[in-house]
Design an enzyme around this catalytic site. Structure first.
Site, PDB file in Angstrom:
ATOM      1  N   ASP A 139       0.837  -1.191   0.000  1.00  0.00           N
ATOM      2  CA  ASP A 139       0.000   0.000   0.000  1.00  0.00           C
ATOM      3  C   ASP A 139       0.881   1.254   0.000  1.00  0.00           C
ATOM      4  O   ASP A 139       2.044   1.218   0.416  1.00  0.00           O
ATOM      5  CB  ASP A 139      -0.919   0.016   1.221  1.00  0.00           C
ATOM      6  CG  ASP A 139      -1.890  -1.157   1.224  1.00  0.00           C
ATOM      7  OD1 ASP A 139      -2.245  -1.621   0.125  1.00  0.00           O
ATOM      8  OD2 ASP A 139      -2.278  -1.607   2.317  1.00  0.00           O
ATOM      9  N   LYS A 140       0.308   2.358  -0.416  1.00  0.00           N
ATOM     10  CA  LYS A 140       1.041   3.620  -0.542  1.00  0.00           C
ATOM     11  C   LYS A 140       1.864   3.943   0.697  1.00  0.00           C
ATOM     12  O   LYS A 140       3.031   4.322   0.606  1.00  0.00           O
ATOM     13  CB  LYS A 140       0.048   4.753  -0.821  1.00  0.00           C
ATOM     14  CG  LYS A 140       0.670   6.142  -0.847  1.00  0.00           C
ATOM     15  CD  LYS A 140      -0.393   7.215  -1.028  1.00  0.00           C
ATOM     16  CE  LYS A 140       0.219   8.597  -0.952  1.00  0.00           C
ATOM     17  NZ  LYS A 140      -0.802   9.668  -1.064  1.00  0.00           N
TER      18      LYS A 140
END
Length: 322
Positions: A139-140
């Site tokens: 995820d970011k």
């Protein structure tokens, strides 16, 4: 950008009577069955000098097969000079330590400044590999180790390992609440009913298994070591929230900060300001897709999670003295 692939072989007798797509998948294991089928349908495969464009065509053994195909970048993305923290690199794979606030793949609202843009700059030919060689995602705002394939054969072998659960991925996280002991979460995960960007434990979801153990307990938080058996979207974040121990700072599943009772304002403010999930991919182990050598990498916790652990430990010490 494109690469020319040229492959030749003679069909062995043990594959007599099998379909063309099955035979080619056996003879050329570096390429996936779906890619081979695309090549057959596109007329890129010859058997004894004749183009055969039917995947179900049966072979008799002893035929000479020849594939000549182009690997083309499926979507044009811009190469961007973005610094990468490279842990390992050879002509086949690349292992990076991803920082927070870096999106892995371009999407709506994130066409630039992604890991994929950085990879196209660092390895220009990687544009001919599907998804620029990205095998799995973080995820970011999850930090840590990722492996990227620099060639199609390397990607095929890594995806096969991933699907067979042969790639080992371990994480560290700081969660809300005090957990007494480790365990296993075996709960299927699927898309949330009403929140389009969220996942949830769903009866009809895909199987998802997370192992976890306690590294350190604080007054109202726990430092965990986790190991993925599967790799569903947001898996650790969803599973920990399902146990009512969401990851500190998780904007999607974590809720408001939960400081311990009688915490000083410094700790309270630190938790309010910690606005990304305290989750880090700390260890990655896999068999090299070409040499077969078993490889292992470790990435230390980033500074913000180290600072979080330090301030929680300080709070522990101060209240032990009370």
């Amino acid at each position: 950008m494109q690469q020319t692939i040229e492959l030749q072989a003679v069909v062995p007798d043990n594959l007599i009577g099998k379909r063309l797509d099955q035979v080619l998948a056996e003879v050329f294991p570096d390429y996936s069955r779906s890619r081979i089928k695309e090549w057959i349908l596109a007329g890129c495969v010859q058997v004894n000098g004749m183009v055969v464009d039917k995947p179900r065509e049966k072979l008799l053994g002893g035929e000479a097969v020849h594939i000549q195909a182009q690997l083309q970048e499926q979507q044009q993305h811009q190469a961007e000079d973005i610094e990468l923290d490279i842990q390992f690199e050879d002509e086949h794979i690349l292992v990076i330590n991803k920082p927070a606030n870096l999106v892995v793949h371009p999407g709506a609202g994130n066409q630039h400044g992604t890991l994929l843009n950085a990879l196209l700059n660092h390895v220009p030919d990687i544009g001919a590999v599907p998804r620029a060689g990205i095998v799995h995602r973080l995820d970011k705002d999850t930090t840590g180790l990722m492996v990227v394939a620099k060639t199609v054969p390397a990607q095929t072998h890594l995806v096969t390992q991933l699907q067979a659960r042969e790639i080992s991925r371990e994480y560290e996280a700081v969660v809300n609440g005090t957990m007494v002991a480790g365990g296993i979460i075996d709960e299927p995960i699927g898309r949330h009913d009403t929140k389009r960007t969220s996942m949830a434990v769903r009866t009809m979801g895909k199987p998802a298994v997370t192992h976890y153990r306690v590294k350190q307990k604080f007054r109202a938080h726990t430092h965990l070591r986790l190991k993925l058996e599967t790799g569903r979207t947001h898996q650790i974040r969803v599973h920990m929230a399902h146990l009512h121990h969401p990851i500190v700072g998780d904007p999607l599943y974590g809720g408001r900060p939960r400081p311990p009772k009688s915490a000083d304002e410094t700790l309270r403010q630190f938790l309010r300001d910690f606005r990304r999930q305290a989750l880090h991919a700390a260890q990655l182990e896999l068999a090299h897709p070409v040499t077969g050598e078993w490889l292992s990498w470790q990435a230390p916790l980033p500074g913000d999670i180290q600072a979080l652990l330090a301030i929680l430990a300080k709070d522990n010490q101060e209240h032990e003295q009370d």
